[in-house]
Enzyme design. Structure first.
Site, PDB file in Angstrom:
ATOM      1  N   ASP A   8      36.245  30.964  35.224  1.00  0.00           N
ATOM      2  CA  ASP A   8      36.917  31.266  34.924  1.00  0.00           C
ATOM      3  C   ASP A   8      37.015  33.030  35.184  1.00  0.00           C
ATOM      4  OD1 ASP A   8      36.085  34.086  33.369  1.00  0.00           O
ATOM      5  OD2 ASP A   8      33.620  34.343  33.490  1.00  0.00           O
ATOM      6  N   LYS A  70      45.055  40.255  33.689  1.00  0.00           N
ATOM      7  CA  LYS A  70      44.931  39.138  32.824  1.00  0.00           C
ATOM      8  C   LYS A  70      45.799  39.633  31.210  1.00  0.00           C
ATOM      9  CE  LYS A  70      41.258  36.385  30.604  1.00  0.00           C
ATOM     10  NZ  LYS A  70      40.149  35.956  30.168  1.00  0.00           N
ATOM     11  N   GLU A 147      36.437  30.389  26.295  1.00  0.00           N
ATOM     12  CA  GLU A 147      35.445  31.508  27.236  1.00  0.00           C
ATOM     13  C   GLU A 147      34.035  31.242  26.695  1.00  0.00           C
ATOM     14  OE1 GLU A 147      36.359  35.502  27.277  1.00  0.00           O
ATOM     15  OE2 GLU A 147      38.491  34.562  29.923  1.00  0.00           O
ATOM     16  N   ASP A 169      30.634  38.289  23.353  1.00  0.00           N
ATOM     17  CA  ASP A 169      30.898  38.176  24.765  1.00  0.00           C
ATOM     18  C   ASP A 169      31.407  39.046  24.897  1.00  0.00           C
ATOM     19  OD1 ASP A 169      32.481  38.070  27.358  1.00  0.00           O
ATOM     20  OD2 ASP A 169      33.216  36.158  26.878  1.00  0.00           O
TER      21      ASP A 169
END
Ligand code: AMP
Length: 589
Positions: A8, A70, A147, A169
């Protein structure tokens, strides 16, 4: 065969897992913690630090410390350190290398294969950049998965009953919500929505602002330009936020934060949970629209949800949990560790891909994963219209073909303009690729048959090809970094699609009405010709005048300017012609 690790690769923290004795376990970092901060630093003496070590020195080395890379994945962003240029892939690769090293230490063997997760909203280029980062780190990336899919996978392993599940999330930098169907050995993503710029970092920023303002009120000193002080405040803000997930108050103390008139100044203030909740309530509120849109796209109501899963560290905030419950009417499941389940799901998939044959509980079948496309894909056709080939939220892998033709007589080339987005006109969408199919056999307009194929692989990566069915000539495109749609653009595109929904609806309707009108005009002309002298003169006169009126309105209509009134006029003219030509059309088709 070496084990496949699940990674992850988060905005704030990363986590790595591996399947051992048929169960996914988290691989601890060098300092024993279960997650590794996604931070890379270059020290002044040329050392490279990753994770906790990088985080610890961030205060004293802020301009050589890189966090949240990211957010930059798949963009042109670069950073120059000691005369060397680093792209986001390179920085991400450094984080991956650290995770690889931790895994090798834990397993006592070399690790070369991985499954890496990305937010559901990542586009092709961002996915490709993530894959490249893996390659740079010496990993063979067997699969890139979303994800939420990964979280559901870790969930599906433990429980297996068929149901629809919402995965909410909220991490450090991104918010994703997905509706997932867990079936007999199949986990399918029905829809996804989200906000690529919403997460715990924004909550921290609100606390930082509150601290700076309060400090200014107390001391008249502005800390916002003091880089080192701000770094300390940012860390203190995050700590306070986490503390407020379990306590009602947090005492924020930072001694010697700055100096004024030769005297040291300390930061010392108390933040209550209530104050924190009111300063972030609008941020939490922003998750509501994506939740609605994911439910709408999956064509279900919240009452049809079996479970709601919380993923990402920020879902530990009680106000977030309350909001989720308020929106869905369901108590969110907490038996899934929000920081670890994404990595665990990736490890499960890694193990499955390696042929370990892990099965969903009680099904006796191998788990199958189906992901979806986050945005629609189209090509530009006559009149600047974006003709959809792949609808948003289509299950992957997918392959769609459609036959097109030429618009001009004896046209030798066709330009294929590939678009991503939800708007009906090509120019309002993002160009993600362009190529030319040359050498079409000369023929009247509309005769050549050009087959356009969109091929999306399991990682969501797109290949577009065009083939002249007569000659067999083919051209295809691989989307390059220059053509990407960044996360900011995706957000903007989604926003635009909402803002211009009414205008776009008129254009969509106009495209259809104009098409119908043109067809009616062609049919009428043919029928009148077929009828010849048999046609009653009065009828002929009426049909001619209605035809002329409709022709004029159609010719005047510009898709980029059309409005409701104009459309209504065309519709009315079309109806009049349909009425006056009704007999002619039926008798002499
Ligand atoms: P993730 O990207 O899932 O690792 O989430 C990281 C984010 O979760 C960061 O913004 C953290 O500050 C936040 N976070 C982690 N633990 C907590 C907690 N106990 N309460 C509130 N936020 C948290």
């Amino acid at each position: 065969m070496s084990k496949v690790i699940g990674i992850d690769l988060g905005t704030t923290n990363s986590c790595v897992s591996v399947v051992e004795n048929d169960k996914p376990v988290i691989i601890p970092g060098a300092d024993g913690s279960m997650t590794t901060p996604s931070i890379v630093a270059f020290t002044k003496n040329g050392e490279r630090l990753v994770g906790q070590a990088a985080r610890r020195q961030a205060v004293t080395n802020p301009d050589r410390t890189i966090s949240s890379v990211k957010r930059r994945m798949g963009t042109e962003w670069t950073t120059r350190i000691d005369g060397k240029e680093y792209k986001p892939q390179k920085i991400s690769a450094m984080i991956l290398m650290q995770l690889k090293k931790d895994a090798e230490k834990f397993l006592g063997e070399e690790v070369t294969e991985a499954v890496i997760t990305v937010p559901a909203y990542f586009n092709d280029i961002q996915r490709q950049a993530t894959k490249d980062a893996g390659r740079i780190a010496g990993l063979n990336v067997k699969r890139i998965i979303n994800e939420p899919t990964s979280a559901a996978l870790s969930y599906g392993l433990d429980h297996g009953e068929p149901q629809k599940v919402m995965v909410y999330d909220l991490g450090g930098g991104t918010f994703d919500v997905s509706i997932i169907e867990i079936g007999e050995g199949i986990i399918e993503v029905l829809s996804t929505a989200g906000d690529n710029h919403l997460g715990g970092d924004d909550f921290d920023e609100r606390i930082v602002r509150w601290i700076v303002n309060k400090f200014r009120e107390q001391t008249r000193v502005d800390l916002s330009r003091d880089f080192a002080a701000m770094q300390r405040i940012r860390e203190a803000a995050e700590r306070a936020k986490k503390e407020l997930s379990t306590s009602n108050t947090s005492h924020i103390i930072q001694p010697y934060i700055t100096q004024a008139k030769g005297e040291p100044l300390h930061l010392d203030m108390v933040l209550t949970r209530q104050e924190f909740e009111s300063m972030v309530s609008d941020l939490i509120q922003r998750t509501e629209d994506p939740v609605r849109s994911a439910l709408n796209d999956a064509r279900i109501t919240s009452a049809q949800l079996g479970r709601v899963l919380l993923v990402g560290g920020s879902t530990r905030i009680p106000a977030v949990q309350r909001k989720v419950q308020e929106m869905t009417g369901k108590e969110p499941s907490r038996n899934i560790n929000p920081d670890e389940c994404v990595a665990k799901g990736a490890a499960i998939l890694g193990s499955t891909l390696q042929g370990k044959g892990l099965v969903a509980a009680g099904t006796g079948q191998d788990l199958l994963l189906l992901d979806v496309t986050p945005m629609s894909l189209s090509i530009e056709t006559v009149g600047g219209v974006a003709t959809r080939i792949v609808e948003r939220n289509t299950t992957l892998p997918a392959r769609y073909s459609q036959i097109f033709s030429t618009a001009a007589p004896y046209q030798r080339n066709v330009d294929i303009h590939v678009l991503q987005g939800e708007r009906p006109m090509a120019r309002d969408n993002k160009t993600i690729g362009k190529f030319r199919l040359k050498g079409i056999k000369p023929a009247p307009a509309g005769v050549p048959q050009i087959e356009v194929t969109f091929d999306l692989d399991a990682n969501g990566i797109l290949k577009v090809s065009a083939r002249d069915l007569d000659t067999g000539k083919e051209q295809s495109i691989t989307i390059t970094a220059d053509d990407r749609m960044s996360d900011v653009e995706i957000q903007q595109a989604m926003q635009d699609a909402q803002n211009y929904a009414a205008q776009d609806q008129v254009r969509k309707d106009a495209i259809q009405v104009l098409d119908e009108a043109n067809k009616l005009l062609v049919r009428t002309e043919r029928s009148v010709k077929n009828a010849g002298k048999q046609l009653d003169r009065a009828v002929k006169k009426q049909v001619k005048s209605d035809t002329a009126r409709l022709q004029k309105l159609v010719a005047k209509c510009r898709l980029d300017r059309v409005d409701e009134a104009q459309l209504a006029e065309i519709r009315a003219a079309k109806e009049e012609l349909e009425h006056s030509a009704d007999d002619v059309l039926r008798t002499w088709p």
